[in-house]
Design an enzyme around this catalytic site. Structure first.
Site, PDB file in Angstrom:
ATOM      1  N   HIS A 107       0.720  -1.081  -0.094  1.00 27.51           N
ATOM      2  CA  HIS A 107      -0.053  -0.642  -0.206  1.00 27.51           C
ATOM      3  C   HIS A 107       1.237   1.292   0.151  1.00 27.51           C
ATOM      4  O   HIS A 107       2.102   0.742   0.119  1.00 27.51           O
ATOM      5  CB  HIS A 107      -0.528  -0.259   1.379  1.00 27.51           C
ATOM      6  CG  HIS A 107      -1.351  -1.380   1.752  1.00 27.51           C
ATOM      7  ND1 HIS A 107      -1.405  -2.431   2.164  1.00 27.51           N
ATOM      8  CD2 HIS A 107      -3.437  -1.225   1.845  1.00 27.51           C
ATOM      9  CE1 HIS A 107      -2.040  -3.247   2.306  1.00 27.51           C
ATOM     10  NE2 HIS A 107      -3.759  -2.527   1.971  1.00 27.51           N
ATOM     11  N   ASP A 110       2.217   2.302   3.251  1.00 27.01           N
ATOM     12  CA  ASP A 110       3.469   1.001   3.198  1.00 27.01           C
ATOM     13  C   ASP A 110       5.336   1.961   3.255  1.00 27.01           C
ATOM     14  O   ASP A 110       5.480   1.489   4.360  1.00 27.01           O
ATOM     15  CB  ASP A 110       3.709  -0.696   3.371  1.00 27.01           C
ATOM     16  CG  ASP A 110       1.357  -0.972   3.249  1.00 27.01           C
ATOM     17  OD1 ASP A 110       1.258  -0.512   4.041  1.00 27.01           O
ATOM     18  OD2 ASP A 110       1.307  -1.580   2.592  1.00 27.01           O
ATOM     19  N   GLU A 238     -10.646  -6.821  -4.111  1.00 28.83           N
ATOM     20  CA  GLU A 238     -10.306  -8.778  -3.212  1.00 28.83           C
ATOM     21  C   GLU A 238     -12.298  -8.249  -2.403  1.00 28.83           C
ATOM     22  O   GLU A 238     -11.828  -7.162  -1.138  1.00 28.83           O
ATOM     23  CB  GLU A 238      -9.534  -7.729  -2.216  1.00 28.83           C
ATOM     24  CG  GLU A 238      -8.981  -8.858  -1.400  1.00 28.83           C
ATOM     25  CD  GLU A 238      -7.302  -8.867  -0.658  1.00 28.83           C
ATOM     26  OE1 GLU A 238      -6.496  -8.003  -0.882  1.00 28.83           O
ATOM     27  OE2 GLU A 238      -6.854  -9.037   0.853  1.00 28.83           O
ATOM     28  N   GLU A 274      -9.222 -14.185  -1.350  1.00 31.48           N
ATOM     29  CA  GLU A 274      -8.053 -14.163   0.094  1.00 31.48           C
ATOM     30  C   GLU A 274      -8.627 -15.248   1.238  1.00 31.48           C
ATOM     31  O   GLU A 274      -9.809 -14.682   1.397  1.00 31.48           O
ATOM     32  CB  GLU A 274      -7.599 -12.749   1.051  1.00 31.48           C
ATOM     33  CG  GLU A 274      -6.855 -13.084   2.647  1.00 31.48           C
ATOM     34  CD  GLU A 274      -6.993 -11.723   3.102  1.00 31.48           C
ATOM     35  OE1 GLU A 274      -6.443 -11.021   2.071  1.00 31.48           O
ATOM     36  OE2 GLU A 274      -6.530 -11.308   3.987  1.00 31.48           O
ATOM     37  N   HIS A 277     -10.348 -14.722   4.087  1.00 29.32           N
ATOM     38  CA  HIS A 277     -11.921 -13.137   3.364  1.00 29.32           C
ATOM     39  C   HIS A 277     -13.022 -14.143   3.579  1.00 29.32           C
ATOM     40  O   HIS A 277     -14.188 -14.209   3.905  1.00 29.32           O
ATOM     41  CB  HIS A 277     -11.437 -12.434   2.787  1.00 29.32           C
ATOM     42  CG  HIS A 277     -11.469 -11.518   2.660  1.00 29.32           C
ATOM     43  ND1 HIS A 277     -10.524 -10.273   2.289  1.00 29.32           N
ATOM     44  CD2 HIS A 277      -9.625 -11.403   4.278  1.00 29.32           C
ATOM     45  CE1 HIS A 277      -9.417  -9.580   2.422  1.00 29.32           C
ATOM     46  NE2 HIS A 277      -9.459  -9.811   3.784  1.00 29.32           N
ATOM     47  N   ASP A 302      -4.685 -13.548  -1.613  1.00 33.40           N
ATOM     48  CA  ASP A 302      -3.984 -13.710  -0.705  1.00 33.40           C
ATOM     49  C   ASP A 302      -3.596 -14.771   0.140  1.00 33.40           C
ATOM     50  O   ASP A 302      -5.022 -15.180   0.174  1.00 33.40           O
ATOM     51  CB  ASP A 302      -4.763 -12.552  -0.490  1.00 33.40           C
ATOM     52  CG  ASP A 302      -3.770 -11.230  -0.794  1.00 33.40           C
ATOM     53  OD1 ASP A 302      -3.470 -11.170  -1.810  1.00 33.40           O
ATOM     54  OD2 ASP A 302      -4.427  -9.722  -0.060  1.00 33.40           O
ATOM     55  N   ASP A 313     -10.886 -11.238  11.224  1.00 35.90           N
ATOM     56  CA  ASP A 313      -9.583 -11.457   9.702  1.00 35.90           C
ATOM     57  C   ASP A 313      -7.801 -11.770  11.098  1.00 35.90           C
ATOM     58  O   ASP A 313      -7.395 -11.072  10.598  1.00 35.90           O
ATOM     59  CB  ASP A 313      -9.714 -10.475   8.770  1.00 35.90           C
ATOM     60  CG  ASP A 313      -8.960 -10.817   7.630  1.00 35.90           C
ATOM     61  OD1 ASP A 313      -8.525 -12.189   7.409  1.00 35.90           O
ATOM     62  OD2 ASP A 313      -8.751  -9.925   7.261  1.00 35.90           O
ATOM     63  N   ASP A 315      -5.707 -13.577   9.846  1.00 37.18           N
ATOM     64  CA  ASP A 315      -4.783 -13.538   8.714  1.00 37.18           C
ATOM     65  C   ASP A 315      -3.419 -14.159   9.029  1.00 37.18           C
ATOM     66  O   ASP A 315      -2.443 -13.539   9.099  1.00 37.18           O
ATOM     67  CB  ASP A 315      -4.295 -12.408   8.809  1.00 37.18           C
ATOM     68  CG  ASP A 315      -4.933 -11.233   7.663  1.00 37.18           C
ATOM     69  OD1 ASP A 315      -5.579 -11.859   7.229  1.00 37.18           O
ATOM     70  OD2 ASP A 315      -5.038 -10.626   8.221  1.00 37.18           O
ATOM     71  N   ASP A 345      -0.476 -12.867   2.391  1.00 32.05           N
ATOM     72  CA  ASP A 345      -1.373 -11.295   3.284  1.00 32.05           C
ATOM     73  C   ASP A 345      -1.618 -12.437   4.692  1.00 32.05           C
ATOM     74  O   ASP A 345      -2.731 -12.096   5.109  1.00 32.05           O
ATOM     75  CB  ASP A 345      -2.631 -11.387   2.846  1.00 32.05           C
ATOM     76  CG  ASP A 345      -3.146  -9.709   3.428  1.00 32.05           C
ATOM     77  OD1 ASP A 345      -2.527  -9.167   4.603  1.00 32.05           O
ATOM     78  OD2 ASP A 345      -4.582  -9.345   3.146  1.00 32.05           O
TER      79      ASP A 345
HETATM   80  C1  XLS Z   1      -7.565  -6.598   4.704  1.00 36.82           C
HETATM   81  C2  XLS Z   1      -7.049  -6.989   3.337  1.00 36.82           C
HETATM   82  C3  XLS Z   1      -5.865  -6.569   3.019  1.00 36.82           C
HETATM   83  C4  XLS Z   1      -5.980  -6.333   1.429  1.00 36.82           C
HETATM   84  C5  XLS Z   1      -4.531  -5.090   0.979  1.00 36.82           C
HETATM   85  O1  XLS Z   1      -8.065  -7.673   5.147  1.00 36.82           O
HETATM   86  O2  XLS Z   1      -6.624  -8.445   3.023  1.00 36.82           O
HETATM   87  O3  XLS Z   1      -4.527  -6.299   3.333  1.00 36.82           O
HETATM   88  O4  XLS Z   1      -5.115  -7.256   1.325  1.00 36.82           O
HETATM   89  O5  XLS Z   1      -5.068  -3.758   0.624  1.00 36.82           O
HETATM   90 NI    NI Z   2      -5.509  -9.313   1.670  1.00 32.27          NI
HETATM   91 NI    NI Z   3      -7.273  -9.706   4.569  1.00 32.23          NI
END
Ligand code: XLS
Ligand code: NI
Ligand code: NI
Length: 442
Positions: A107, A110, A238, A274, A277, A302, A313, A315, A345
């Site tokens: 991003h 980032d 996404e 993802e 998600h 992702d 989430d 992750d 991700d």
């Molecule tokens: C958040 C998203 C984010 C996207 C990019 O849940 O996964 O990280 O991948 O903005």
């Molecule tokens: Ni993501």
């Molecule tokens: Ni995410």
């Protein structure tokens, strides 16, 4: 071997990670991911275009709503924002190179800290983009996709392109414009839109129809700008159903495809799916991938995983071999991701504080994908998996079933066939047989 280090080495004592095979007990080696090994006609590194996620690995401090940062980064010390950003880029590229990641994603905020000043932000991003460009050239690491963070800043609390205040939308546009410029300059193969605030917290204060139309317009003008400036890659949406908003307009793959169709965006946009998600949306990742693949929109992914007991989430790094093997069946049958890759991700846990933890996490993820790819290829080549599925539909391959598929039978015709042909047989779906078959090849 040159590790393309900056002035400082940030991950001291960690060598270039090598493939050592299944017998190795070295935790800093690959046991399955052998980048040049040919699977299903292509080297692994071509199937699995792995990318590092700048935000989790080099910005995520481990802070949570209950506690202060636990990841104290050596690259986050300098007072000047651009100098700090260069240290972070040095650390990131040292990491990508040592791990053998061919790609990365970021991003705007980032790669360099932003202020509230549009012009200043543009200058900062342009400066660090030049620096990243040099790092890419020196290392061979490429940009998988860029994006703009349209969710963290206070001004986006009511949405970015779906904000009821037009001025906020313009600030989101300013960020997207310079993030697209950076992506083009860095040769990114994609540009992602993830709309964490593009949704609502309460319908009581929301004109949903108008907000979705604004989102579509925003995507159209962004697309037009990027294409006019030479962007040849794919745009991605996404999907995510919620978090941070209660309801997000890009809920899941099926919803997004309907939206893209409605607003005539199907030629330019694909999906970046993802895992966590998908599970938040009440689906499996396999489901989301199959939806996208069937529509020809399987663009990128992702990689991560959720937690069975938690509904958010989390992750976490991928490590579920069954889940990924089922995903890889769809992935191989679709010919892989086009034109995207597999972006980690995912974040190490708050209490994973050794520099090596970031390596263990990625090595585990890459190995699990590699192993799943091999297993899925074997299943497709050596088992009856495809045949069993195809045979279930054999009654549509000829005769009346085929006539129905071709639109040649009316409802009355179908009724007459039923009356004449008697009661259907009981036919097994063989689910447990297939589940065992997957395990046999893992
Ligand atoms: C958040 C998203 C984010 C996207 C990019 O849940 O996964 O990280 O991948 O903005
Ligand atoms: Ni993501
Ligand atoms: Ni995410």
């Amino acid at each position: 071997m040159s590790l393309l280090l900056g002035e400082q080495e940030f991950f001291k004592g960690i060598p270039k990670i090598q493939f050592e095979g299944q017998e190795s007990d070295n935790p800093l080696a690959f046991r399955w991911y052998d980048e040049n090994k040919v699977v299903a006609g292509k080297p692994m590194k071509e199937w699995l275009k792995f990318a590092g996620a700048y935000w989790h690995s080099f910005c995520g401090t481990g802070a949570d709503p209950f506690g202060a940062p636990t990841h104290i980064f050596a690259w986050d010390k300098k007072l000047d924002a651009v100098e700090r950003a260069k240290d972070k880029a040095d650390a990131a590229f040292e990491f990508f190179t040592k791990l053998g990641l061919g790609y990365y994603c970021f991003h705007d905020v980032d790669v360099v800290d932003y202020t509230d000043d549009v012009v200043d932000n543009e200058k900062r991003l342009a400066t660090i983009t030049d620096y990243l460009h040099e790092k890419q050239k020196a290392s061979g690491v490429q940009l998988l996709w860029g994006t703009a963070n349209l969710f963290s800043n206070t001004k986006y609390m009511n949405g970015a392109s779906t904000n009821p205040d037009f001025l906020v939308l313009t600030h989101a546009a300013a960020q997207v414009k310079s993030a697209i410029d950076a992506t083009i300059k860095l040769g990114g193969t994609g540009y992602t839109f993830w709309g964490g605030r593009e949704g609502y917290m309460s319908l009581l204060n929301t004109n949903m129809k108008r907000e979705k139309e604004h989102l579509a317009k925003f995507l159209q003008v962004s697309r037009d700008y990027a294409r006019a400036n030479g962007f040849k890659g794919s745009f991605y949406i996404e999907p995510k159903p919620c978090e941070p908003s209660k309801h997000q307009y890009d809920y899941d793959a099926e919803t997004v495809i309907g939206f893209l169709r409605q607003y005539d965006l199907l030629n330019d946009f694909k999906l970046n799916l993802e895992v966590n998600h998908a599970t938040l949306a009440g689906h499996t990742m396999q489901h989301e991938m199959q939806i996208a693949a069937d529509a020809g929109l399987l663009g990128s992914m992702d990689a991560n995983r959720g937690d069975m007991q938690n509904g958010w989430d989390t992750d976490q790094f991928p490590n579920n071999i069954n889940e990924l093997t089922e995903c890889m069946l769809i992935f191989i049958e679709a010919g892989g991701l086009n034109p995207g890759g597999i972006n980690f991700d995912a974040k190490i846990r708050r209490n994973s504080t050794d520099p090596a933890d970031l390596f263990y996490a990625h090595i585990g993820g890459m190995d699990t994908f590699a192993r799943a790819l091999i297993a899925a290829d074997q299943i497709l080549q050596k088992s009856d998996y495809k045949k069993i599925r195809a045979n279930r539909y054999a009654s549509f391959d000829a005769g009346n079933g085929q006539a129905f598929e071709n639109g040649k039978l009316s409802l009355t015709d179908l009724r007459d066939i039923a009356a004449k042909s008697g009661v259907p047989e009981v036919i097994s779906g063989k689910q447990e047989f297939l589940e065992n078959l997957i395990n046999r090849f893992i």
